[in-house]
Design a protein around this motif. Sequence first.
Motif, PDB file in Angstrom:
ATOM      1  N   LEU A  49       0.840  -1.190   0.000  1.00  0.00           N
ATOM      2  CA  LEU A  49       0.000   0.000   0.000  1.00  0.00           C
ATOM      3  C   LEU A  49       0.877   1.243   0.000  1.00  0.00           C
ATOM      4  N   ARG A  50       0.276   2.350  -0.421  1.00  0.00           N
ATOM      5  CA  ARG A  50       0.980   3.618  -0.346  1.00  0.00           C
ATOM      6  C   ARG A  50       0.187   4.572   0.543  1.00  0.00           C
ATOM      7  N   TRP A  51       0.837   5.650   0.942  1.00  0.00           N
ATOM      8  CA  TRP A  51       0.250   6.636   1.844  1.00  0.00           C
ATOM      9  C   TRP A  51      -1.088   7.157   1.319  1.00  0.00           C
ATOM     10  N   ASP A  52      -1.167   7.367   0.004  1.00  0.00           N
ATOM     11  CA  ASP A  52      -2.415   7.924  -0.520  1.00  0.00           C
ATOM     12  C   ASP A  52      -3.241   6.897  -1.288  1.00  0.00           C
ATOM     13  N   SER A  53      -2.991   5.594  -1.047  1.00  0.00           N
ATOM     14  CA  SER A  53      -3.826   4.576  -1.697  1.00  0.00           C
ATOM     15  C   SER A  53      -5.275   4.732  -1.270  1.00  0.00           C
ATOM     16  N   PRO A  54      -6.211   4.526  -2.205  1.00  0.00           N
ATOM     17  CA  PRO A  54      -7.625   4.558  -1.821  1.00  0.00           C
ATOM     18  C   PRO A  54      -7.980   3.341  -0.963  1.00  0.00           C
ATOM     19  N   LEU A  55      -8.998   3.479  -0.156  1.00  0.00           N
ATOM     20  CA  LEU A  55      -9.335   2.433   0.802  1.00  0.00           C
ATOM     21  C   LEU A  55      -9.763   1.136   0.129  1.00  0.00           C
ATOM     22  N   ALA A  56     -10.237   1.220  -1.113  1.00  0.00           N
ATOM     23  CA  ALA A  56     -10.663   0.004  -1.815  1.00  0.00           C
ATOM     24  C   ALA A  56      -9.516  -0.989  -1.976  1.00  0.00           C
ATOM     25  N   GLU A  57      -8.275  -0.504  -1.918  1.00  0.00           N
ATOM     26  CA  GLU A  57      -7.131  -1.410  -2.086  1.00  0.00           C
ATOM     27  C   GLU A  57      -6.770  -2.161  -0.816  1.00  0.00           C
ATOM     28  N   LEU A  58      -7.452  -1.875   0.260  1.00  0.00           N
ATOM     29  CA  LEU A  58      -7.140  -2.544   1.523  1.00  0.00           C
ATOM     30  C   LEU A  58      -7.661  -3.979   1.517  1.00  0.00           C
ATOM     31  N   PRO A  59      -7.076  -4.845   2.356  1.00  0.00           N
ATOM     32  CA  PRO A  59      -7.461  -6.268   2.343  1.00  0.00           C
ATOM     33  C   PRO A  59      -8.948  -6.490   2.653  1.00  0.00           C
ATOM     34  N   ARG A  60      -9.541  -7.443   1.950  1.00  0.00           N
ATOM     35  CA  ARG A  60     -10.921  -7.907   2.185  1.00  0.00           C
ATOM     36  C   ARG A  60     -11.964  -6.801   2.139  1.00  0.00           C
ATOM     37  N   ALA A 109     -17.464  -3.150  -1.552  1.00  0.00           N
ATOM     38  CA  ALA A 109     -17.944  -1.813  -1.901  1.00  0.00           C
ATOM     39  C   ALA A 109     -18.710  -1.202  -0.730  1.00  0.00           C
ATOM     40  N   ALA A 110     -19.527  -2.034  -0.044  1.00  0.00           N
ATOM     41  CA  ALA A 110     -20.343  -1.508   1.052  1.00  0.00           C
ATOM     42  C   ALA A 110     -19.459  -1.031   2.206  1.00  0.00           C
ATOM     43  N   LYS A 111     -18.407  -1.788   2.481  1.00  0.00           N
ATOM     44  CA  LYS A 111     -17.515  -1.406   3.576  1.00  0.00           C
ATOM     45  C   LYS A 111     -16.776  -0.111   3.261  1.00  0.00           C
ATOM     46  N   VAL A 112     -16.355   0.022   2.005  1.00  0.00           N
ATOM     47  CA  VAL A 112     -15.676   1.255   1.601  1.00  0.00           C
ATOM     48  C   VAL A 112     -16.629   2.438   1.731  1.00  0.00           C
ATOM     49  N   ARG A 113     -17.863   2.221   1.299  1.00  0.00           N
ATOM     50  CA  ARG A 113     -18.841   3.306   1.353  1.00  0.00           C
ATOM     51  C   ARG A 113     -19.023   3.782   2.786  1.00  0.00           C
ATOM     52  N   SER A 114     -19.086   2.813   3.684  1.00  0.00           N
ATOM     53  CA  SER A 114     -19.276   3.167   5.086  1.00  0.00           C
ATOM     54  C   SER A 114     -18.127   4.044   5.604  1.00  0.00           C
ATOM     55  N   GLY A 144     -17.921   8.164   6.747  1.00  0.00           N
ATOM     56  CA  GLY A 144     -17.282   8.664   7.954  1.00  0.00           C
ATOM     57  C   GLY A 144     -16.148   9.635   7.669  1.00  0.00           C
ATOM     58  N   GLY A 145     -15.970  10.005   6.408  1.00  0.00           N
ATOM     59  CA  GLY A 145     -14.957  11.002   6.071  1.00  0.00           C
ATOM     60  C   GLY A 145     -13.570  10.429   5.818  1.00  0.00           C
ATOM     61  N   LEU A 146     -13.455   9.104   5.690  1.00  0.00           N
ATOM     62  CA  LEU A 146     -12.146   8.502   5.428  1.00  0.00           C
ATOM     63  C   LEU A 146     -12.088   8.031   3.974  1.00  0.00           C
ATOM     64  N   PHE A 147     -11.008   8.406   3.279  1.00  0.00           N
ATOM     65  CA  PHE A 147     -10.907   8.087   1.860  1.00  0.00           C
ATOM     66  C   PHE A 147      -9.620   7.378   1.472  1.00  0.00           C
ATOM     67  N   THR A 148      -8.555   7.637   2.208  1.00  0.00           N
ATOM     68  CA  THR A 148      -7.261   7.074   1.829  1.00  0.00           C
ATOM     69  C   THR A 148      -6.620   6.403   3.039  1.00  0.00           C
ATOM     70  N   VAL A 149      -5.528   5.698   2.778  1.00  0.00           N
ATOM     71  CA  VAL A 149      -4.720   5.104   3.845  1.00  0.00           C
ATOM     72  C   VAL A 149      -4.359   6.190   4.859  1.00  0.00           C
ATOM     73  N   HIS A 150      -3.938   7.295   4.335  1.00  0.00           N
ATOM     74  CA  HIS A 150      -3.560   8.433   5.163  1.00  0.00           C
ATOM     75  C   HIS A 150      -4.695   8.858   6.106  1.00  0.00           C
ATOM     76  N   GLY A 151      -5.905   8.987   5.540  1.00  0.00           N
ATOM     77  CA  GLY A 151      -7.050   9.374   6.365  1.00  0.00           C
ATOM     78  C   GLY A 151      -7.352   8.322   7.430  1.00  0.00           C
ATOM     79  N   LEU A 152      -7.251   7.057   7.034  1.00  0.00           N
ATOM     80  CA  LEU A 152      -7.528   5.967   7.971  1.00  0.00           C
ATOM     81  C   LEU A 152      -6.545   6.004   9.150  1.00  0.00           C
ATOM     82  N   LEU A 153      -5.276   6.209   8.856  1.00  0.00           N
ATOM     83  CA  LEU A 153      -4.276   6.181   9.921  1.00  0.00           C
ATOM     84  C   LEU A 153      -4.349   7.430  10.804  1.00  0.00           C
ATOM     85  N   ARG A 154      -5.051   8.460  10.335  1.00  0.00           N
ATOM     86  CA  ARG A 154      -5.293   9.637  11.180  1.00  0.00           C
ATOM     87  C   ARG A 154      -6.602   9.510  11.955  1.00  0.00           C
ATOM     88  N   HIS A 155      -7.243   8.354  11.811  1.00  0.00           N
ATOM     89  CA  HIS A 155      -8.426   8.098  12.628  1.00  0.00           C
ATOM     90  C   HIS A 155      -7.894   7.528  13.944  1.00  0.00           C
TER      91      HIS A 155
END
Length: 689
Positions: free
Chosen positions: A2-13, A16-21, A25-36
């Motif tokens: 993964l990269r810092w700005d990879s979209p969340l869809a590239e994460l394991p397992r 589409a519904a999980k990404v939408r959720s 919640g305002g999270l779009f990238t790896v970067h956003g997720l790790l700042r949660h």
Amino acid sequence: MLRWDSPLAELPRMTAAKVRSLHEGGLFTVHGLLRHYPRRHEDRKKFPSFPQAAGSSPLCLRGTVTATKASYFGRRMQFTLTLTENSDRVAAASVQCRWFNVRYLPKILTAGQDLIIHGRPRALKKGGIVFDHPDFEVLETDAADSALIHLNRIAPVHPSIGTWSPRMLRRLIFETFAQLSDQDIPQLWPCTQAEPVTATTGRTLTTAHALRAIHFPESLDKLEAARTHLAREELFEMQCVLARQRARQTGGSAPLITRQSPLLAKFLKSLPYELTAAQKRVLAHIFDDLATGHPMNRLLHGDVGSGKTIVAATAMLGAVAAGHSAALMAPTQVLAHQHYENFRKLFEPLGIPVVLRTAARKEKSGPAGPRIVIGTHALLFAPDTVGRPALVVIDEQHKFGVRQRAKLSAQKPHPHALVMSATPIPRTLALTLYGDLDLSLLDEMPPGRVPIRTLVRSHEKLDEAAAFLRQKLDEGRQAYLVYPLIEESTRTALKAATAEYERWRERLAPHACALLHGKLKADEKDAIMQSFRTGQTRVLVSTTVIEVGIDVANATVLLVENAERFGLAQLHQLRGRVGRGAEKSWCILLAGKDADEKLDRLQILEQAADGFAIAEADLAIRGPGDLLGTAQTGLPPVRLAKLPQDLALLEEAREQARRLLSSDPELTRHAALRGRLAYWEKQLFAGVA
Ligand code: ADP
Ligand code: MG
């Protein structure tokens, strides 16, 4: 990987519904997720034994569910479970857990499960220990990830997002880190230089280390070091935005204005009083700024009545003496009108024209040449209507924020700007919401002020208060009566205020009362204020339009109804409307019906006269959250820094930001930071376009 700005869809397992959720919640990238960031951590290395007594601090326990029971009382439901300690003892300890009206619990919690709970133990009357509404997590002991991710560690508990539970988020973030290289986590700035060397690695903490440790710390000490690192970095980012903003605001050229003018000397000599030492010091700051050839960008704050107006007037006269116009912008029309009257008295004897420009009164242009223009904030953004002043004074109400100043700075040529705050500003806010400005403080009151007596009273004292008010009116004084209208625009609210006004008119007859509110037309307001100023009207029943700046020396009583609805700082501001003459003054704060228990908070006003102490107390009570609410300010969010506790970090961040930007203004050597700042600047200007 993964990269810092990879979209969340590239994460394991991911589905589409999980990404939408997560998006929701305002999270779009790896970067956003790790700042949660986690909202807390649980030490799951070693669980304590089950408690025998109530306790005030939360506990994290692990045990087996041995019984569950759902009871229904009409529409209400109570779910109880018994959690039993996993131990070899014959009589293992157990506790009760209770939830009310959480209807899905019987479906997910059943006997035999391995469960972790987190909450405060309370003692039951009939004996035993109960946890009400504890956080809980079911351990799937046979699942391979349990031992690795969720147990045997200090486990993060993240705020849930949509369908994502803390347990799911913990696993997602854990797996994301596993696929991300430290090299991919950008370091905004080597502010780690100031970081203590960690004992284990012998190296300084990097952002990558800190980010891993804020989610999955090895120890609670390391958690705090990580938090400090990331807090420092987020404050630094915010201070860089502010420092750039300041550089933009002061960067261009602006007219030279000096204080060497006979007109200024004559003016200061003509004042009926001598300036306080603080006023002189602040004027020296201002004239230093005005003589640099670059735009001034300064905040003047000081307590109510500290004499900001005359400071502004002197600076404006400096501009006029140098051959330029100057403008003063007030937050309300009433206040603009009052400034207009005062400035006319000050300046017309010197032969300097003063004109009033409000939305209601645009014409009335004076002769060509330098002049003093008084107007409302709205006119700031139509500079042609006020004749391109060299100096703009903004008599502020909180509405004039970083965004509005950013917009002002976009004007070419950019005038000298002096922002005056009606309330003293705590240091944390001065460095954040006003961090783009240079600061001057009026910390001294003009001599001869009579202290204001403040009384906080229950609603039952209304009649007594009215009798007292009456007595003061009989003695020839005037009074303000403030009635809070939260939604001033609604018809019902206006009706309530009008009814209230009629009631007071009867109570206080034959003393003349008038009702002032925001819905009146400008000339109606002017007429009412004029009649109060001349003493024809004895009582002004008003909404908070009188809050800022109105100055009538004979008004010595201020009575506020439903005072609990106001903030401390706002009440202090209101209180500043009295105590302006030589007569003793009174501020009576009455609670609304059934609001007596909310009066404690107001008691500080009985003791403290110092606006700074009150502003700090107000900030501590409300928390900086709503003031730093980044959505409104357009500044980077403060997630980990705790204000005001982290004030030292904030001051250090400001120093570092200013130093970096003066050595490398275009950030040619700091690409990651440059990218972040470009992003935030877009946000900042988006709000005012
Ligand atoms: P604020 O800081 O709240 O805007 P003002 O500028 O309205 O305060 O000043 C409050 C009052 O104090 C005014 O009536 C003003 O004339 C008076 N004042 C200002 N400076 C002095 C001084 N140095 N000595 C005496 N009175 C002063
Ligand atoms: Mg003022």
